[in-house]
Design a protein around this motif. Structure first.
Motif, PDB file in Angstrom:
ATOM      1  N   ARG A   9       0.861  -1.192   0.000  1.00 26.48           N
ATOM      2  CA  ARG A   9       0.000   0.000   0.000  1.00 26.48           C
ATOM      3  C   ARG A   9       0.889   1.230   0.000  1.00 26.48           C
ATOM      4  NH1 ARG A   9      -5.214   2.023   2.029  1.00 26.48           N
ATOM      5  NH2 ARG A   9      -4.772   4.034   2.954  1.00 26.48           N
ATOM      6  N   TYR A  10       0.426   2.239  -0.716  1.00 23.11           N
ATOM      7  CA  TYR A  10       1.150   3.502  -0.760  1.00 23.11           C
ATOM      8  C   TYR A  10       0.134   4.626  -0.629  1.00 23.11           C
ATOM      9  CZ  TYR A  10       3.850   7.437  -2.418  1.00 23.11           C
ATOM     10  OH  TYR A  10       4.471   8.660  -2.511  1.00 23.11           O
ATOM     11  N   SER A  11       0.463   5.649   0.128  1.00 28.03           N
ATOM     12  CA  SER A  11      -0.383   6.841   0.200  1.00 28.03           C
ATOM     13  C   SER A  11       0.523   8.056   0.319  1.00 28.03           C
ATOM     14  CB  SER A  11      -1.350   6.769   1.385  1.00 28.03           C
ATOM     15  OG  SER A  11      -0.664   6.701   2.596  1.00 28.03           O
ATOM     16  N   GLY A  12       0.014   9.150  -0.171  1.00 27.05           N
ATOM     17  CA  GLY A  12       0.798  10.361  -0.123  1.00 27.05           C
ATOM     18  C   GLY A  12      -0.041  11.575  -0.448  1.00 27.05           C
ATOM     19  N   GLU A  13       0.623  12.716  -0.427  1.00 18.16           N
ATOM     20  CA  GLU A  13      -0.031  13.987  -0.715  1.00 18.16           C
ATOM     21  C   GLU A  13       0.999  14.880  -1.384  1.00 18.16           C
ATOM     22  OE1 GLU A  13      -2.062  17.488   1.922  1.00 18.16           O
ATOM     23  OE2 GLU A  13      -2.461  15.413   2.534  1.00 18.16           O
ATOM     24  N   GLY A  14       0.578  15.563  -2.447  1.00 18.65           N
ATOM     25  CA  GLY A  14       1.484  16.462  -3.140  1.00 18.65           C
ATOM     26  C   GLY A  14       0.829  17.073  -4.356  1.00 18.65           C
ATOM     27  N   GLY A  15       1.274  18.260  -4.709  1.00 21.15           N
ATOM     28  CA  GLY A  15       0.728  18.941  -5.881  1.00 21.15           C
ATOM     29  C   GLY A  15      -0.754  19.242  -5.785  1.00 21.15           C
ATOM     30  N   GLY A  16      -1.265  19.375  -4.581  1.00 20.29           N
ATOM     31  CA  GLY A  16      -2.683  19.665  -4.390  1.00 20.29           C
ATOM     32  C   GLY A  16      -3.571  18.428  -4.417  1.00 20.29           C
ATOM     33  N   PHE A  17      -2.975  17.223  -4.400  1.00 20.59           N
ATOM     34  CA  PHE A  17      -3.729  15.975  -4.436  1.00 20.59           C
ATOM     35  C   PHE A  17      -3.358  15.092  -3.253  1.00 20.59           C
ATOM     36  CE2 PHE A  17      -3.727  17.333  -8.824  1.00 20.59           C
ATOM     37  CZ  PHE A  17      -5.004  17.019  -9.253  1.00 20.59           C
ATOM     38  N   LYS A  18      -4.317  14.269  -2.849  1.00 20.61           N
ATOM     39  CA  LYS A  18      -4.088  13.207  -1.878  1.00 20.61           C
ATOM     40  C   LYS A  18      -4.374  11.906  -2.617  1.00 20.61           C
ATOM     41  CE  LYS A  18      -5.377  11.898   2.812  1.00 20.61           C
ATOM     42  NZ  LYS A  18      -6.208  12.247   3.962  1.00 20.61           N
ATOM     43  N   TYR A  19      -3.499  10.910  -2.481  1.00 20.86           N
ATOM     44  CA  TYR A  19      -3.656   9.696  -3.272  1.00 20.86           C
ATOM     45  C   TYR A  19      -3.263   8.466  -2.471  1.00 20.86           C
ATOM     46  CZ  TYR A  19       0.974  11.639  -3.999  1.00 20.86           C
ATOM     47  OH  TYR A  19       2.188  12.239  -3.804  1.00 20.86           O
TER      48      TYR A  19
END
Length: 186
Positions: A9-19
């Motif tokens: 599993r991978y999660s992150g936030e960047g460039g105005g997005f959460k994914y």
């Protein structure tokens, strides 16, 4: 008797997005599935979500595939419990319309193929029959809309959902048909 699985599993936030993204694999060998002897079962699942933080727009999607090899009396029998595939997509908007908490609206679509038994065992949900004839192939689809209202002060949610479900099938005797459409409001 033997079962193992692996997932990432991978999660992150960047460039105005959460994914988020996830993938998983499971293997079962020498197992008995709902009265149907199955030699090997392999299942892949993958899914992900992305949300634009400024607008509140989001999408979530999943796909899974199962591959099964059946045996009966020690001999391999083709399509005793055939593999199946499924996909689901849900897209919507989440924002704060009132002081209670976030409100979400969405639309969704899902589809599943196959997954019925060709072995007439008389047991289990995979051994489905219509008018006494074995279902050997199927295509199930669902389409829906929904909403959730979060109530932060009470740590609870109110939700409503409407879905329409359809099933097309093929019987062992060659008959092609469809089940009555199912409309559900939850």
């Amino acid at each position: 008797d033997d079962y193992w699985d692996l997932a990432a599993r991978y999660s992150g936030e960047g460039g105005g997005f959460k994914y988020t993204a996830a993938i998983g694999y499971a293997a079962i060998s020498d197992n008995l599935i709902v009265g149907i002897p199955v030699n090997d079962n392999h299942r892949w699942q993958v899914g992900g979500s992305i949300k634009h933080l400024a607008s509140g727009l989001w999408v979530h999607a999943t796909y899974d595939e199962s591959e099964d090899e059946g045996t009966a009396d020690g001999a391999v029998v083709a399509n005793v419990h055939p593999g199946s595939q499924g996909m689901f997509v849900k897209a919507g908007w989440t924002g704060k319309l009132n002081s209670l908490g976030n409100t979400s609206f969405w639309g969704e679509y899902g589809r599943n193929w196959d997954g019925f038994s060709n072995l007439n065992t008389g047991a289990g949900f995979l051994d489905a029959k219509i008018f006494g004839s074995q279902i050997v192939d199927g295509d199930a689809q669902r389409l829906g809309i929904g909403m959730v209202q979060e109530i932060d002060a009470a740590a609870m949610s109110f939700w409503a959902k409407y879905t329409v479900r359809d099933l097309d099938f093929v019987l062992a005797n060659g008959t092609v048909g469809e089940a009555d459409r199912l409309n559900m409001f939850l």
